[in-house]
Design an enzyme around this catalytic site. Sequence first.
Site, mmCIF file in Angstrom:
data_model
loop_
_atom_site.group_PDB
_atom_site.id
_atom_site.type_symbol
_atom_site.label_atom_id
_atom_site.label_comp_id
_atom_site.label_asym_id
_atom_site.label_seq_id
_atom_site.Cartn_x
_atom_site.Cartn_y
_atom_site.Cartn_z
ATOM 1 N N ARG A 1 0.836 -1.207 0.000
ATOM 2 C CA ARG A 1 0.000 0.000 0.000
ATOM 3 C C ARG A 1 0.867 1.251 0.000
ATOM 4 O O ARG A 1 1.827 1.340 0.763
ATOM 5 C CB ARG A 1 -0.918 -0.008 1.226
ATOM 6 C CG ARG A 1 -2.204 0.757 0.997
ATOM 7 C CD ARG A 1 -3.180 0.544 2.139
ATOM 8 N NE ARG A 1 -3.755 -0.802 2.173
ATOM 9 C CZ ARG A 1 -4.841 -1.121 2.864
ATOM 10 N NH1 ARG A 1 -5.447 -0.188 3.572
ATOM 11 N NH2 ARG A 1 -5.311 -2.344 2.862
ATOM 12 N N ASP B 1 -14.878 -5.422 1.543
ATOM 13 C CA ASP B 1 -14.628 -6.659 2.303
ATOM 14 C C ASP B 1 -15.000 -6.494 3.771
ATOM 15 O O ASP B 1 -15.041 -7.466 4.521
ATOM 16 C CB ASP B 1 -13.181 -7.153 2.145
ATOM 17 C CG ASP B 1 -12.132 -6.187 2.686
ATOM 18 O OD1 ASP B 1 -12.484 -5.033 3.003
ATOM 19 O OD2 ASP B 1 -10.956 -6.584 2.796
ATOM 20 N N ARG B 2 -15.284 -5.238 4.202
ATOM 21 C CA ARG B 2 -15.708 -5.008 5.586
ATOM 22 C C ARG B 2 -17.072 -4.324 5.598
ATOM 23 O O ARG B 2 -17.384 -3.523 4.727
ATOM 24 C CB ARG B 2 -14.712 -4.117 6.322
ATOM 25 C CG ARG B 2 -13.431 -4.831 6.662
ATOM 26 C CD ARG B 2 -12.662 -4.104 7.746
ATOM 27 N NE ARG B 2 -12.214 -2.786 7.319
ATOM 28 C CZ ARG B 2 -11.758 -1.856 8.150
ATOM 29 N NH1 ARG B 2 -11.714 -2.089 9.459
ATOM 30 N NH2 ARG B 2 -11.345 -0.697 7.694
ATOM 31 N N ASP C 1 -16.734 -0.514 3.389
ATOM 32 C CA ASP C 1 -15.525 0.232 3.048
ATOM 33 C C ASP C 1 -15.320 0.191 1.530
ATOM 34 O O ASP C 1 -16.135 -0.377 0.794
ATOM 35 C CB ASP C 1 -14.306 -0.285 3.828
ATOM 36 C CG ASP C 1 -13.895 -1.709 3.471
ATOM 37 O OD1 ASP C 1 -14.625 -2.370 2.708
ATOM 38 O OD2 ASP C 1 -12.841 -2.162 3.955
ATOM 39 N N SER D 1 -8.417 -0.283 0.039
ATOM 40 C CA SER D 1 -9.462 -0.533 1.037
ATOM 41 C C SER D 1 -10.125 0.755 1.516
ATOM 42 O O SER D 1 -10.805 1.420 0.756
ATOM 43 C CB SER D 1 -8.862 -1.332 2.196
ATOM 44 O OG SER D 1 -9.846 -1.723 3.099
ATOM 45 N N HIS D 2 -9.907 1.125 2.793
ATOM 46 C CA HIS D 2 -10.590 2.270 3.405
ATOM 47 C C HIS D 2 -9.736 3.532 3.390
ATOM 48 O O HIS D 2 -10.173 4.568 3.894
ATOM 49 C CB HIS D 2 -10.934 1.934 4.860
ATOM 50 C CG HIS D 2 -9.720 1.634 5.684
ATOM 51 N ND1 HIS D 2 -9.107 0.404 5.673
ATOM 52 C CD2 HIS D 2 -8.978 2.419 6.510
ATOM 53 C CE1 HIS D 2 -8.050 0.439 6.473
ATOM 54 N NE2 HIS D 2 -7.941 1.644 6.986
ATOM 55 N N ASP E 1 -13.396 -1.346 -0.730
ATOM 56 C CA ASP E 1 -13.338 -2.577 -1.521
ATOM 57 C C ASP E 1 -14.365 -3.605 -1.058
ATOM 58 O O ASP E 1 -14.370 -4.745 -1.517
ATOM 59 C CB ASP E 1 -11.917 -3.169 -1.520
ATOM 60 C CG ASP E 1 -11.433 -3.578 -0.135
ATOM 61 O OD1 ASP E 1 -11.916 -2.997 0.855
ATOM 62 O OD2 ASP E 1 -10.558 -4.456 -0.036
#
Length: 450
Positions: free
Chosen positions: A13, A245-246, A241, A100-101, A243
């Site tokens: 990242r 996944d959460r 979020d 992600s977030h 992507d």
Amino acid sequence: MVDETIFKAYDIRGIYPDTLNEEIARDIGRAFVHSLGLAGSRIVVGRDMRISGEALSRAFIRGVTESGADVLDLGLVSTDALYFAVGHLEEPGGAMITASHNPKEYNGFKLCRENAIALSGEEGIFRIRDLILSGKLPPPSDHPGSVETGDIAEPYAEHCLTFIDTEGLRPLKIVVDAGNGMAGKMLPPIFERLPFEYEPMYFEPDGTFPNHPPNPIELENIAELRRRVVEVGADFGAAFDGDADRVFIVDEKGDPISGDMIVALVAKNILEKEPGATILYNAVCSKAVPDLIEREGGVGIRTRVGHSIIKPQMREHNAAFGGEHSGHYYFRDNYFADSGIVAMLTVAELVARQDGPISELLAPIDPYVRSGEINSEVADQQAKLKEIEEYFAARGAKIDHLDGLTVDMGSWWFNLRPSNTEPLLRLNVEAENRETLERERDRLLEMIRS
């Protein structure tokens, strides 16, 4: 010059184009193929809606094909759909381009092997880093790979629905905030097959995040969702979020439900269908989680925080489900990968099987009050942990070191653990009543910050 700090414990990242650009993305593609021996096979690639995603995806794919591997390019997908595709299609590896977030200037890579086994730092990412930094990447292959495009949305929707029984469910109204992230693309084909009404918020994927950052763990980012749930009289609200996944859930009154209480709800649903199942939960989760697992006849196993810890343990114990307080929910029948969408569906099924609201479902499960995670900047984390441990050991506390420092005083307990990436100590406190919680939390923060 490559900034080696982009190679992290769970993923890669960085900030585009400062620390992560097309040249590095191409090298990551080359190193991924060589380090896992994937030449001659096919790799699944997906990306989220970030502005830099298309350019980084093209560069990564170029690196993969130059190294002699084929690519199935899924384009815009959620991370859990990418994991599903790798497992479902029985491919030997996959890459999701996402941060992600994180804020919009970030991007990154979540990489996995066969059966959607995620690469962590020690299990692959640092090998990729070292290969790139060595400057010894092999030259392009004489037999470059090919690229084909694919769409996984329909098979993925059908897969998600295998986790619930849609027969006899009462109709629900659910407000869903996709945060201009990938949930906005993945959810409509799923809801089309459900007896639920959903009200979409920000379903248009947009990597500039014009409405709020894609990080629903921060309360300010779900303020509008909380209002909307109450305004439209919804049964609950869900925020994803970037992507997807959460997931984070708020009840019918707009009150946020903590991640560990979602762990408890999902565990309850799974144990009703699979009596005696093994459930993993991390060391920061409320005591309500192991209490529920035991009451429902399951086998609970407490673990350290982090997907690279939980996923291998789930495989080892063939656990049906694993959950973290941070909003990650892992399912055995989802190749042991996490899925915010499957977690939301299992909660919806549980609510739709009873007459009362979600808050009534939670009330008997959750007798405790919690502080939530509180971060403090501490220069010497280990010295501070030792000081606090000695203080409580002298007072007869029950102490363990499974993940940081956990101290149990009977009517209240806390976990204090160092951040993997920053000079922070993360504190979580839980007590049997509000007065005890506030008193002990304040006392601990004074000790930590003194």
